[in-house]
Scaffold this active site. Sequence first.
Site, mmCIF file in Angstrom:
data_model
loop_
_atom_site.group_PDB
_atom_site.id
_atom_site.type_symbol
_atom_site.label_atom_id
_atom_site.label_comp_id
_atom_site.label_asym_id
_atom_site.label_seq_id
_atom_site.Cartn_x
_atom_site.Cartn_y
_atom_site.Cartn_z
ATOM 1 N N GLN A 152 0.842 -1.196 0.000
ATOM 2 C CA GLN A 152 0.000 0.000 0.000
ATOM 3 C C GLN A 152 0.886 1.259 0.000
ATOM 4 O O GLN A 152 1.009 1.941 1.017
ATOM 5 C CB GLN A 152 -0.935 0.002 1.200
ATOM 6 C CG GLN A 152 -1.891 -1.189 1.219
ATOM 7 C CD GLN A 152 -3.011 -0.995 2.220
ATOM 8 O OE1 GLN A 152 -3.408 0.117 2.534
ATOM 9 N NE2 GLN A 152 -3.512 -2.092 2.739
ATOM 10 N N PRO A 153 1.491 1.561 -1.137
ATOM 11 C CA PRO A 153 2.482 2.648 -1.192
ATOM 12 C C PRO A 153 1.907 4.050 -1.026
ATOM 13 O O PRO A 153 2.675 4.999 -0.891
ATOM 14 C CB PRO A 153 3.098 2.470 -2.587
ATOM 15 C CG PRO A 153 2.043 1.778 -3.385
ATOM 16 C CD PRO A 153 1.367 0.867 -2.423
ATOM 17 N N LYS A 154 0.574 4.181 -1.018
ATOM 18 C CA LYS A 154 -0.018 5.511 -0.842
ATOM 19 C C LYS A 154 -0.813 5.611 0.457
ATOM 20 O O LYS A 154 -1.764 6.381 0.567
ATOM 21 C CB LYS A 154 -0.897 5.863 -2.044
ATOM 22 C CG LYS A 154 -0.091 6.029 -3.317
ATOM 23 C CD LYS A 154 -0.910 6.567 -4.467
ATOM 24 C CE LYS A 154 -0.033 6.800 -5.681
ATOM 25 N NZ LYS A 154 -0.782 7.347 -6.838
ATOM 26 N N ASN A 155 -0.369 4.851 1.431
ATOM 27 C CA ASN A 155 -0.998 4.861 2.748
ATOM 28 C C ASN A 155 -0.277 5.881 3.637
ATOM 29 O O ASN A 155 0.893 5.726 3.961
ATOM 30 C CB ASN A 155 -0.917 3.458 3.356
ATOM 31 C CG ASN A 155 -1.570 3.358 4.708
ATOM 32 O OD1 ASN A 155 -1.178 4.052 5.641
ATOM 33 N ND2 ASN A 155 -2.545 2.484 4.832
ATOM 34 N N ASP A 206 5.658 4.144 -9.144
ATOM 35 C CA ASP A 206 4.829 5.333 -9.414
ATOM 36 C C ASP A 206 5.687 6.559 -9.142
ATOM 37 O O ASP A 206 5.880 6.944 -7.988
ATOM 38 C CB ASP A 206 3.577 5.326 -8.530
ATOM 39 C CG ASP A 206 2.699 6.557 -8.741
ATOM 40 O OD1 ASP A 206 3.054 7.411 -9.593
ATOM 41 O OD2 ASP A 206 1.666 6.678 -8.059
#
Length: 306
Positions: A110-113, A144
């Site tokens: 979950q790299p955008k947590n 990303d």
Amino acid sequence: LLYTIKFEGIMMYAESPEWSDIVPIPLPHNDKDPVVQIMYSDRFKDVYSYMAAIMEKKEYSHRALLLTNDAIECNTANYTVWHYRREILRHLKMDLKEEMEFSASVIEEQPKNYQVWHHRRCLIEMSGDHSLELELTAESLSQDNKNYHAWDHRQWVVQQYNVWDKELEYVDELLALDLRNNSAWNHRYFVIENSEGWSSETVARELEYAASFIRKAPNNESPWNYANGIIKKNKLRYSDFPKLKELCTSLYESHVPSNFVLSTLADIHIEAENKEAAMEIFEEMKEKDSIRVNYWTFRLQQLQGS
């Protein structure tokens, strides 16, 4: 075990003899008559009812850490659970190496947590070890390249621990892959602004750097913003950098269809108090850039009224 346990095949906490001393606090904890009832799964209700009980009891134990593992698995965005987990780590004086690995695994999934990146920062502050962060953020950005959380974390690390030396090289690598990577251009500005600063030599070097990318792709907005930003932010004059005017003039006379060429050339004319030349450009822009016709009309009216 604390860092690898999964839901599948795990006994519910309500059925576990190890947790028989805890009286769970059922969900919801604060609203007895909700307008819309959230359809929590049985697993979620089980985990979070025991989580609430443990937090009320202020228990900082290995089993509590294990419980936060499951609570995070149920909802990785629960800031309160991440905070309580850190409190447990502090009380138990645990080696943070495994926790760093755990947080990295969550970031990978979950790299955008927001919460896990903040947790990661707190772990670095607790341990003083930032040695893995540039590699971690580079890996995340390879998936990303506009991931705000990864960029924010990287910029915090390089500024907090004064590790600027390889950042411009890193930006070079990113722009070689994608010269329109505006996040990389932003990072380049951030690095120079906060490390070597904008000496006359640096300004000249960076304007030429931007110009080299403009020649490759005149319609790429990023290097134009970078070059204009350097000049305006440092309150410099275009007249001090004749090569930029030469570049703009050359592209314009070659009929390169670029709004950025015209816009910069207009600013150069305005600085030189050549209003008529700038007004001609704005009239041209009104014809060529119908989407922003109101903006170019505004710029034109500004000159006419000055």
